[in-house]
Design an enzyme around this catalytic site. Sequence first.
Site, PDB file in Angstrom:
ATOM      1  N   ARG A 207       0.599   2.133  10.394  1.00 16.55           N
ATOM      2  CA  ARG A 207       0.687   3.146   9.339  1.00 16.55           C
ATOM      3  C   ARG A 207       0.006   2.624   8.076  1.00 16.55           C
ATOM      4  O   ARG A 207      -0.736   3.332   7.400  1.00 16.55           O
ATOM      5  CB  ARG A 207       2.162   3.487   9.084  1.00 16.55           C
ATOM      6  CG  ARG A 207       2.411   4.410   7.904  1.00 16.55           C
ATOM      7  CD  ARG A 207       1.839   5.796   8.166  1.00 16.55           C
ATOM      8  NE  ARG A 207       1.780   6.594   6.959  1.00 16.55           N
ATOM      9  CZ  ARG A 207       0.878   6.488   6.006  1.00 16.55           C
ATOM     10  NH1 ARG A 207      -0.077   5.589   6.078  1.00 16.55           N
ATOM     11  NH2 ARG A 207       0.899   7.277   4.950  1.00 16.55           N
TER      12      ARG A 207
ATOM     13  N   LEU B 119       5.766   1.009  -0.647  1.00 15.92           N
ATOM     14  CA  LEU B 119       6.493   2.000   0.145  1.00 15.92           C
ATOM     15  C   LEU B 119       6.074   1.976   1.613  1.00 15.92           C
ATOM     16  O   LEU B 119       5.625   2.978   2.159  1.00 15.92           O
ATOM     17  CB  LEU B 119       6.227   3.381  -0.464  1.00 15.92           C
ATOM     18  CG  LEU B 119       7.292   4.455  -0.355  1.00 15.92           C
ATOM     19  CD1 LEU B 119       8.605   3.994  -0.937  1.00 15.92           C
ATOM     20  CD2 LEU B 119       6.825   5.726  -1.061  1.00 15.92           C
ATOM     21  N   PRO B 120       6.219   0.809   2.277  1.00 19.01           N
ATOM     22  CA  PRO B 120       5.873   0.783   3.697  1.00 19.01           C
ATOM     23  C   PRO B 120       6.819   1.686   4.475  1.00 19.01           C
ATOM     24  O   PRO B 120       8.004   1.776   4.141  1.00 19.01           O
ATOM     25  CB  PRO B 120       6.065  -0.689   4.083  1.00 19.01           C
ATOM     26  CG  PRO B 120       7.057  -1.217   3.092  1.00 19.01           C
ATOM     27  CD  PRO B 120       6.787  -0.458   1.816  1.00 19.01           C
ATOM     28  N   HIS B 121       6.284   2.378   5.487  1.00 22.78           N
ATOM     29  CA  HIS B 121       7.139   3.282   6.252  1.00 22.78           C
ATOM     30  C   HIS B 121       6.536   3.564   7.614  1.00 22.78           C
ATOM     31  O   HIS B 121       5.319   3.446   7.796  1.00 22.78           O
ATOM     32  CB  HIS B 121       7.355   4.599   5.496  1.00 22.78           C
ATOM     33  CG  HIS B 121       6.092   5.301   5.127  1.00 22.78           C
ATOM     34  ND1 HIS B 121       5.345   4.942   4.036  1.00 22.78           N
ATOM     35  CD2 HIS B 121       5.426   6.328   5.704  1.00 22.78           C
ATOM     36  CE1 HIS B 121       4.290   5.736   3.955  1.00 22.78           C
ATOM     37  NE2 HIS B 121       4.300   6.582   4.960  1.00 22.78           N
ATOM     38  N   ALA B 122       7.392   3.914   8.543  1.00 23.54           N
ATOM     39  CA  ALA B 122       6.920   4.274   9.880  1.00 23.54           C
ATOM     40  C   ALA B 122       7.995   5.030  10.633  1.00 23.54           C
ATOM     41  O   ALA B 122       9.186   4.815  10.425  1.00 23.54           O
ATOM     42  CB  ALA B 122       6.552   3.023  10.674  1.00 23.54           C
TER      43      ALA B 122
END
Length: 150
Positions: free
Chosen positions: A49, A63-66
């Site tokens: 991502r 804001l790392p996200h997956a």
Amino acid sequence: MTDLITEDLVVLDLVAKDKADATRQLAAKLQAAGRVTDLDGFLADVAAREAQMATGMPGGIGLPHARSEHVTVPSLGLARVPAGVDFGAPDGPATLVFLIAAPAGGGSEHLTILAALARRLVRPAFRQTIIDAPDAASVAKYVQGEVGGQ
């Protein structure tokens, strides 16, 4: 319903050499809490991502996200990183990192979380409350109250 964020998912003084290290440390918290079943599998999803687009936001936010098959419940890990870590934001390193983990089958739930969080992150008071909070429990309670009760 499980809270989005709990005290054990908050790190007050994270020391990280880079964004991958910061993300791994937060993901390990999610794994320890039983919210992530396969740490490396989840991190691979986050990295994929991240490769699409940097997740740094103005104001010192990472804001790392997956969405991932390795996530059991929607979860939010949060770290204060006093030294900062580069998430690719135009205005410099992130001192607050929010790791959003959503189950693969969760539909648009993580986008709802992301949107709610993003709306609050533009408010300096929201960021400052997290920075000033005395302990992890206070951070978790505040953020859960602001973002978790969609």
